[in-house]
Design an enzyme around this catalytic site. Structure first.
Site, PDB file in Angstrom:
ATOM      1  N   ASN A  48      39.574  31.632  40.471  1.00 22.54           N
ATOM      2  CA  ASN A  48      40.848  32.240  40.064  1.00 22.54           C
ATOM      3  C   ASN A  48      41.363  31.562  38.805  1.00 22.54           C
ATOM      4  O   ASN A  48      41.201  30.349  38.610  1.00 22.54           O
ATOM      5  CB  ASN A  48      41.889  32.230  41.190  1.00 22.54           C
ATOM      6  CG  ASN A  48      42.214  30.862  41.738  1.00 22.54           C
ATOM      7  OD1 ASN A  48      41.380  29.964  41.761  1.00 22.54           O
ATOM      8  ND2 ASN A  48      43.439  30.691  42.192  1.00 22.54           N
ATOM      9  N   ILE A  49      41.960  32.363  37.944  1.00 14.54           N
ATOM     10  CA  ILE A  49      42.468  31.879  36.656  1.00 14.54           C
ATOM     11  C   ILE A  49      43.900  32.388  36.519  1.00 14.54           C
ATOM     12  O   ILE A  49      44.121  33.592  36.334  1.00 14.54           O
ATOM     13  CB  ILE A  49      41.593  32.399  35.494  1.00 14.54           C
ATOM     14  CG1 ILE A  49      40.122  32.009  35.709  1.00 14.54           C
ATOM     15  CG2 ILE A  49      42.118  31.861  34.152  1.00 14.54           C
ATOM     16  CD1 ILE A  49      39.143  32.710  34.769  1.00 14.54           C
ATOM     17  N   ASN A  51      48.034  32.364  35.092  1.00 12.88           N
ATOM     18  CA  ASN A  51      48.654  32.506  33.776  1.00 12.88           C
ATOM     19  C   ASN A  51      50.154  32.286  33.914  1.00 12.88           C
ATOM     20  O   ASN A  51      50.758  32.697  34.926  1.00 12.88           O
ATOM     21  CB  ASN A  51      48.366  33.921  33.248  1.00 12.88           C
ATOM     22  CG  ASN A  51      48.790  34.092  31.809  1.00 12.88           C
ATOM     23  OD1 ASN A  51      49.956  34.284  31.511  1.00 12.88           O
ATOM     24  ND2 ASN A  51      47.833  34.012  30.904  1.00 12.88           N
ATOM     25  N   ALA A  52      50.754  31.671  32.894  1.00 12.38           N
ATOM     26  CA  ALA A  52      52.185  31.395  32.921  1.00 12.38           C
ATOM     27  C   ALA A  52      53.015  32.668  33.058  1.00 12.38           C
ATOM     28  O   ALA A  52      54.133  32.633  33.577  1.00 12.38           O
ATOM     29  CB  ALA A  52      52.594  30.646  31.659  1.00 12.38           C
ATOM     30  N   TYR A  54      52.146  35.024  34.959  1.00 11.42           N
ATOM     31  CA  TYR A  54      51.820  35.408  36.341  1.00 11.42           C
ATOM     32  C   TYR A  54      50.926  36.643  36.468  1.00 11.42           C
ATOM     33  O   TYR A  54      49.871  36.579  37.085  1.00 11.42           O
ATOM     34  CB  TYR A  54      53.090  35.605  37.186  1.00 11.42           C
ATOM     35  CG  TYR A  54      53.833  34.331  37.517  1.00 11.42           C
ATOM     36  CD1 TYR A  54      53.481  33.107  36.942  1.00 11.42           C
ATOM     37  CD2 TYR A  54      54.904  34.350  38.402  1.00 11.42           C
ATOM     38  CE1 TYR A  54      54.162  31.946  37.240  1.00 11.42           C
ATOM     39  CE2 TYR A  54      55.599  33.175  38.709  1.00 11.42           C
ATOM     40  CZ  TYR A  54      55.225  31.977  38.118  1.00 11.42           C
ATOM     41  OH  TYR A  54      55.902  30.833  38.418  1.00 11.42           O
ATOM     42  N   GLU A  61      37.179  36.555  42.876  1.00  7.88           N
ATOM     43  CA  GLU A  61      36.204  37.638  43.130  1.00  7.88           C
ATOM     44  C   GLU A  61      36.055  38.523  41.900  1.00  7.88           C
ATOM     45  O   GLU A  61      34.952  38.896  41.503  1.00  7.88           O
ATOM     46  CB  GLU A  61      36.676  38.500  44.311  1.00  7.88           C
ATOM     47  CG  GLU A  61      36.795  37.769  45.630  1.00  7.88           C
ATOM     48  CD  GLU A  61      38.188  37.193  45.868  1.00  7.88           C
ATOM     49  OE1 GLU A  61      38.812  36.658  44.914  1.00  7.88           O
ATOM     50  OE2 GLU A  61      38.653  37.282  47.015  1.00  7.88           O
ATOM     51  N   CYS A  97      41.894  39.999  48.170  1.00  6.89           N
ATOM     52  CA  CYS A  97      43.111  40.812  48.054  1.00  6.89           C
ATOM     53  C   CYS A  97      42.725  42.282  47.867  1.00  6.89           C
ATOM     54  O   CYS A  97      41.562  42.631  47.611  1.00  6.89           O
ATOM     55  CB  CYS A  97      43.961  40.320  46.883  1.00  6.89           C
ATOM     56  SG  CYS A  97      43.396  40.900  45.272  1.00  6.89           S
ATOM     57  N   CYS A 100      40.955  43.236  44.540  1.00  6.05           N
ATOM     58  CA  CYS A 100      39.536  42.846  44.499  1.00  6.05           C
ATOM     59  C   CYS A 100      38.692  43.759  45.385  1.00  6.05           C
ATOM     60  O   CYS A 100      37.561  44.103  45.033  1.00  6.05           O
ATOM     61  CB  CYS A 100      39.380  41.390  44.921  1.00  6.05           C
ATOM     62  SG  CYS A 100      40.008  40.246  43.667  1.00  6.05           S
TER      63      CYS A 100
HETATM   64  N1  THU Z   1      43.410  34.640  44.852  1.00  2.00           N
HETATM   65  C1  THU Z   1      42.079  34.820  44.645  1.00  2.00           C
HETATM   66  O1  THU Z   1      41.488  34.283  43.690  1.00  2.00           O
HETATM   67  N2  THU Z   1      41.388  35.602  45.511  1.00  2.00           N
HETATM   68  C2  THU Z   1      41.929  36.192  46.610  1.00  2.00           C
HETATM   69  O2  THU Z   1      41.237  36.910  47.304  1.00  2.00           O
HETATM   70  C3  THU Z   1      43.337  35.961  46.943  1.00  2.00           C
HETATM   71  C4  THU Z   1      44.143  35.258  45.921  1.00  2.00           C
HETATM   72  C5  THU Z   1      44.145  33.764  43.936  1.00  2.00           C
HETATM   73  C6  THU Z   1      45.120  34.440  43.016  1.00  2.00           C
HETATM   74  C7  THU Z   1      46.092  33.323  42.726  1.00  2.00           C
HETATM   75  O3  THU Z   1      45.589  32.543  41.645  1.00  2.00           O
HETATM   76  C8  THU Z   1      46.070  32.471  43.965  1.00  2.00           C
HETATM   77  O4  THU Z   1      44.905  32.835  44.676  1.00  2.00           O
HETATM   78  C9  THU Z   1      47.290  32.662  44.859  1.00  2.00           C
HETATM   79  O5  THU Z   1      47.522  34.007  45.101  1.00  2.00           O
END
Ligand code: THU
Length: 143
Positions: A48-49, A51-52, A54, A61, A97, A100
């Site tokens: 996950n990446i 950002n300020a 949001y 994924e 989520c 994804c």
């Molecule tokens: N996030 C993911 O990378 N994958 C998921 O399936 C659920 C959420 C990340 C997004 C955000 O950076 C952090 O988890 C909190 O939501």
């Protein structure tokens, strides 16, 4: 396409946990890694990446899918996901989520694509995309 065997599942979980170390999550402090198994046996990872601002945040994924698709890959067998609040250990199951899941539906066969969710103490759960996203809207609707 063959379902991933136990060795493959363990390898994918390990790759997802390694990718999780690269998570950029200074806002949520929730770190996620993913390892996508391509039909030819290659593995493409993502994290996950955040950002300020949001909303530009990208999940682990989707990072893995977009990396793979941008490199010409189109056939996918499985993805392992390892997510938990920051810290080395996985303390919970992080299911993909909804966004994804929709990206997976664009490229993957719902009956055979498997989502492996890593959990605490080496445990994991395996589901098909159909189970995670039933009655989905997909490419078939537009053809
Ligand atoms: N996030 C993911 O990378 N994958 C998921 O399936 C659920 C959420 C990340 C997004 C955000 O950076 C952090 O988890 C909190 O939501």
């Amino acid at each position: 396409m063959d379902k991933p065997d136990n060795n493959t599942i363990q390898m994918l979980i390990q790759a997802a946990r390694e990718a999780r170390k690269n998570s950029y999550a200074p806002y949520s402090h929730y770190m996620v890694g993913a390892a996508l198994l391509i039909a030819d046996g290659q593995v493409v990872t993502g994290c996950n990446i955040e950002n300020a601002a949001y909303t530009p945040t990208n999940c682990a994924e989707r990072t893995a899918f977009f990396k793979a698709v941008s490199e010409g890959q189109r056939e996918f067998r499985a993805i392992a996901v390892a997510g938990s609040p920051e810290g080395d250990e996985l303390t919970q199951y992080a299911y993909p989520c909804g966004v994804c899941r929709q990206v997976m539906a664009e490229f993957c066969d719902p009956e055979s694509f498997e989502i492996i969710v890593a959990g605490p103490a080496g445990a994991y759960r395996v589901m098909t995309l159909r189970e995670l996203l039933p009655e989905s809207f997909g490419p078939g609707n537009l053809s």
